[in-house]
Design an enzyme around this catalytic site. Sequence first.
Site, PDB file in Angstrom:
ATOM      1  N   VAL A 316       0.832  -1.204   0.000  1.00 31.99           N
ATOM      2  CA  VAL A 316       0.000   0.000   0.000  1.00 31.99           C
ATOM      3  C   VAL A 316       0.864   1.251   0.000  1.00 31.99           C
ATOM      4  CG1 VAL A 316      -1.656   1.335   1.357  1.00 31.99           C
ATOM      5  CG2 VAL A 316      -1.968  -1.125   1.059  1.00 31.99           C
ATOM      6  N   ASP A 363      -1.712  35.600 -37.598  1.00 32.29           N
ATOM      7  CA  ASP A 363      -2.155  36.694 -38.440  1.00 32.29           C
ATOM      8  C   ASP A 363      -1.479  37.969 -37.957  1.00 32.29           C
ATOM      9  OD1 ASP A 363      -3.494  36.989 -36.078  1.00 32.29           O
ATOM     10  OD2 ASP A 363      -5.490  36.955 -36.936  1.00 32.29           O
ATOM     11  N   ASP A 664      -9.365  35.158 -35.958  1.00 34.43           N
ATOM     12  CA  ASP A 664     -10.419  35.920 -35.302  1.00 34.43           C
ATOM     13  C   ASP A 664     -11.750  35.877 -36.043  1.00 34.43           C
ATOM     14  OD1 ASP A 664      -9.745  37.390 -37.500  1.00 34.43           O
ATOM     15  OD2 ASP A 664      -9.131  39.191 -36.411  1.00 34.43           O
ATOM     16  N   ASP A 668     -11.937  31.585 -40.146  1.00 33.76           N
ATOM     17  CA  ASP A 668     -10.742  30.980 -39.554  1.00 33.76           C
ATOM     18  C   ASP A 668     -11.074  29.732 -38.757  1.00 33.76           C
ATOM     19  OD1 ASP A 668      -8.866  32.875 -40.473  1.00 33.76           O
ATOM     20  OD2 ASP A 668      -9.429  34.270 -38.888  1.00 33.76           O
ATOM     21  N   GLU A 733      12.671   3.991   0.074  1.00 35.90           N
ATOM     22  CA  GLU A 733      11.896   3.250   1.063  1.00 35.90           C
ATOM     23  C   GLU A 733      12.054   1.738   0.885  1.00 35.90           C
ATOM     24  OE1 GLU A 733       8.169   6.376   1.684  1.00 35.90           O
ATOM     25  OE2 GLU A 733       7.959   4.649   0.349  1.00 35.90           O
ATOM     26  N   ASP A 763       5.415  13.560   1.057  1.00 37.50           N
ATOM     27  CA  ASP A 763       5.186  13.275  -0.363  1.00 37.50           C
ATOM     28  C   ASP A 763       4.211  14.252  -1.002  1.00 37.50           C
ATOM     29  OD1 ASP A 763       6.901  11.251  -0.823  1.00 37.50           O
ATOM     30  OD2 ASP A 763       5.398   9.720  -1.194  1.00 37.50           O
TER      31      ASP A 763
END
Length: 943
Positions: A316, A363, A664, A668, A733, A763
Amino acid sequence: MKALRPSRQGDRAPGAAQPAGPPPPPSALSGEPVHARAVTDVFGALGSSPRGLPSATARARLQERGPNELPPARGPTVWRQLAGQFTDLFAVVLMVASAITFLAYTLQQPRETGTLQLAVAILCVVVLNASIGFAQEYSAERTAQTLQAMVPHRCRVVRDAGVVELPVRELVPGDLVALEAGDTVPADCRVVEAHDLTVSNAAITGESEPVRRTAEPDTAEEALRARNCLFMGTDVITGTARAVVFATGRATEFGRIFRLTAAAPRQRTPLQRQVASMARRVAGTALAVGALLFVIRLPSGQGLVPSFVFALGVMVALVPEGLPATLSVSLALGVRRMARHHALVKKLLAVEALGSTTVVCTDKTGTLTQAEMTVVRVWAWDQEHTVTGVGYEPNGEVTDPAPVRELLRSAALCCDARLVPPDGGGRWRVLGDTTEGALLVVAAKAGLDMAAEEAAAPRIAEHPFDSVRKLMSTVHDEGGARRVRVKGAPSEVLDRCTRLDRGGTVAVLADEERKRIEAEADELATEGLRVLAVAGRDTTGSSGNRDADESDLTLLGLVGMQDPPRPEVHAAVESCHRAGIRIVMVTGDHPLTAEAVARRVGIVRSAAPAVVTGAALDAMDEAALDRLLAAGGELLLCRVSPEHKMRVVTAFQRRGEVVAVTGDGANDAPALKHADIGVAMGASGTDVAREAAEMVLLDDSFGSIAVAVRLGRTVYQNIRKFLVYLFSHNIGELAPILAATFAGFPLVPITAVQVLAIDLGSDVLPALALGAEPPESDVMDRPPRPRTERLFSRAVVRRIAFLGGIQALGVCAVFFWHIHASGIPYADFTADNPVYREAITMVQAGIVVSQFFNALAVRTERESVFRAGVFGNPWLIAAGLFGLALMAAISYLPLLQGVFHTAPLTAGDWALLTAVGVLPLAADEVRKFLLRRRTAPPEGEQR
C-alpha cells in the site's frame, strides 16, 4: 451608450417617428406566427419598431421576463462530488486493504496495536487524497466559471435609434439586433433585413452546410423550418442582417434542447490517461513486491498474519495513490497562471500540447499590431495628402481636404462600423471592423458630418465584404439618383475599374495609368501601410446584382493606413526564435505591408524572406508546398484566404510539426479546429472563432502566445519533476527493506506505518508545491520536445534511478551502521530494543531529510538550484519544513513514539542524517554542471 452615428435604413427613414409612449409588450402572438408576417407587421407584433426599443421599455421587459441566459447545467452536488472521490480505483484498493488489515487485527491473538494503527493510517491516506481531489475539482469548476466570464459575450443592438453594444443576457423580446459574419445569434429572432445572409444551424438541426436566410415571409408550419428565422446558438457565416428578437433564454429553441440534454461527462486528456495507466502498472509492481516479501518472510519464522500485514503495508505504501490528484492540480495551476497572462485555456489538453509547439501561424492585425488603424495618407490623382492624429479619436486634420472629400465620403458611406465616444473617461473605440473605424475618423478629420451625409444618401442595398472578393460595396439613393460606393484591396478594385477621377474630371483608365496606380499602392505598402482603393459609379435599375454593381467603376483614389506594432511583440518573437519555434505570418494584406510589419517585430531579419501569395499557393501541388515548408527559414503568406490557411496547417502537420494557429474570423474556424492549438482573439474575435479554439487571448496579443508556450512547457516539466520526486523516494523506502530481508535481519528497517507517515507528511505537499514551480530561466532557450516523447522518457527514468539510488545507499548505510555499532547480533534484536527503535527512526528521518534536499534538486533540470534561487518556491520550502517538523514530532513526542515505535534522535544523529540527506542535491548539482558543460555552445557562438 449611444453610437456616434445613427443607425441605417429603417431607423432613419424620412418621417419615421418614435411612437408615443412605450410600445406594447410582446405577448403570445395571436393569428399569424411571426415568421409568416410581412416585415412591416413584425415590429408591431413584437412591440418594437425600426428604431429599436426605448431603454426604459427594455429595462421593464428585462425585469418582467428575466435575463437572456440558460440555467446552468445541473452538475453533481457537493456531497456527490465528495463521495465520488472514494470510488476512484486507488481509493477502493486502499479501503479494501484497510479493511483486510483491520480484519487481520481482529484475528490476531494477542492483538497488536500496530496492525490497528496500520489500518487507520491507510484510511488517513484515503481521506487525504480524497480531500485533495475534491478541493481541486471544486476549485477547478469555480475557476472555469470565472474564466468563462472573462470572455466577452456581447451583441450589437438598436436602442433609442442608435446602435449600442450590450451583454447578451440583457436582450429582451422586441430588441432589434445587428448581425454580421462571425457572430453567434444571441436569441431567437425574425429577420427583417438581410444581405447575402447565410447561417450554420448545426447547433440546432445538425445541418453541416450553411443555409441562406431572407427577410421575406415564410409559410412554414413552424419557425424552426422558416427561412426568415434565426436561433440562439447558431452562427452567421456570411453577410449582414438585422433581426427582431421574439424569444429569449429558456423560451428559445436552444433552451428547449438544453433542458433535454444531460451534461456531457468530463473527458480525461491523453496525458491524464497515460499517467493513470502508468500508476496502475506501478500498483501492480507494488503488489508483486508485497507478495515477494510475504513469501520471503514467511519461512523465516514470522507468523502468517504478521507477514501478511507487513507485506500488505509495504504494498500500500508503494502505490502512488496521490499521483492523479497531483497531476490534476498541476494542470489546473497552469491554466490559472495562463489566465493571469491573458490566455484562457479551454481544455487541459491544450496545456500539454503548448509545450511541444514547433510552428506558430499568426495573423497580423490585432495580434502583432495594436488593432487601432489610423489613416496617415490619402492619394488622389497626382496628389498625396497627409493626415495627422493617432487612434480613433477624431482629432487631427487632412492637408488640403477639398480634392479628396468625395473619396473620403464614399469610403465612409461604405462602412458598417460605428465610432463610440468615451464613456466614463475611457477611449474612443469602434463597434465593428477597425479598418472601417479608421475611415470614419479620417472623414471626420476632413470636416464631413457623416450623420448628415447618411441622411442625404440613405443606403438601399449592400454587398458585404468577403474573403474571396476582398471588397465591399453599397448602393445609395442620392436625391433620386443611385450611386454605388466600393472599397477594397487595390488589386481587386482596380480590376473592376474602367475610368479614373482626375480631380473632378472622369477619364478612361489607360494601361499606363493603371500601372502607375499599382506602383503607388506598392510604394505605400512598402512603408508598412495597409492600402485600400475607393471607387464608385452611377447605376440604374434595382441594383440587386452584385456583379453588375461592382463593374465598370470609376477609381477615386487610395487610402493608406497603419496599425502600429504592439510594444511587447518584438521580445515575444525573439523568445519564440530562441525556443526553436518557427513563426509564419499568414495575412490577407499586401506582401509589402506584411513584410514591413514582419521586419518591425522581428519575424523577418534576413534580406530576402520567402513571400508567397494566395495565388502562388493555388498554383502549387502538395509536393511543391511540402518543399516550400521543408525549406525552413522566414516565410510570409500574403493575400491568403481561410482555405489557404487550412491547407498550410495540414501540410505542416503532415511533416510532423505541432502547429498553433491564430484567428479571429468565422472563416478561420476550420483552421483553428484543425490546428494542434487553435488560438482565438478574445477582444476582437468572433464568437465562432472563440468556440472553435482551444485557447482564447483576452488581450489579442502575440505576446500572450509566447507566455502561454512558456507556461505550457513549464507545466510539462513540473509534471516530470514531481514524478521524479515521488518515484525516487520509493526506491529509498524499498531498498532498506529488501536489504534487511536478504541480509537475514529478523526485523524491518522501516515499518509500514512509518512509510505511510512519509507518504502523508513528505510526499503529497512537496509534490503539489513542485507542480506550482515557476518557469526555469532557460525554458525558452531549449528546442521543443518531440511530439512522440513519452512522459517517462529514458532521461526521466535515469534521473529517478540516480536520485533514488543515492537515497537508498544513504539510508541503508545509516541503518546498518547504527545496528553494527551496537555490537548486538542480529538474532538478539527485538521490536522493543532501544537500538532497533533508534535505527528505524534514523531510516525514516533519513528518507525525510533526503526528500527535502531531493525536492530542491528536482526543481531544475539543467540550471543550478543555487542560481535559480533556493527560496524561489516558498511553498516547496514550507512543505519540506512541515515534513521535517512532523518527523521531529514523531521522534520526540511520547504519544507519537508509541504509535510509530520511534526513539528520540540526538544532535549528532541529525548532523549525520543531514550529511547523508544532502548527497542527492550535491550529486545532482555535479550532474547538471557536466550537462551544461557538455551542451554549451562553442566559445563565441550565440545560442
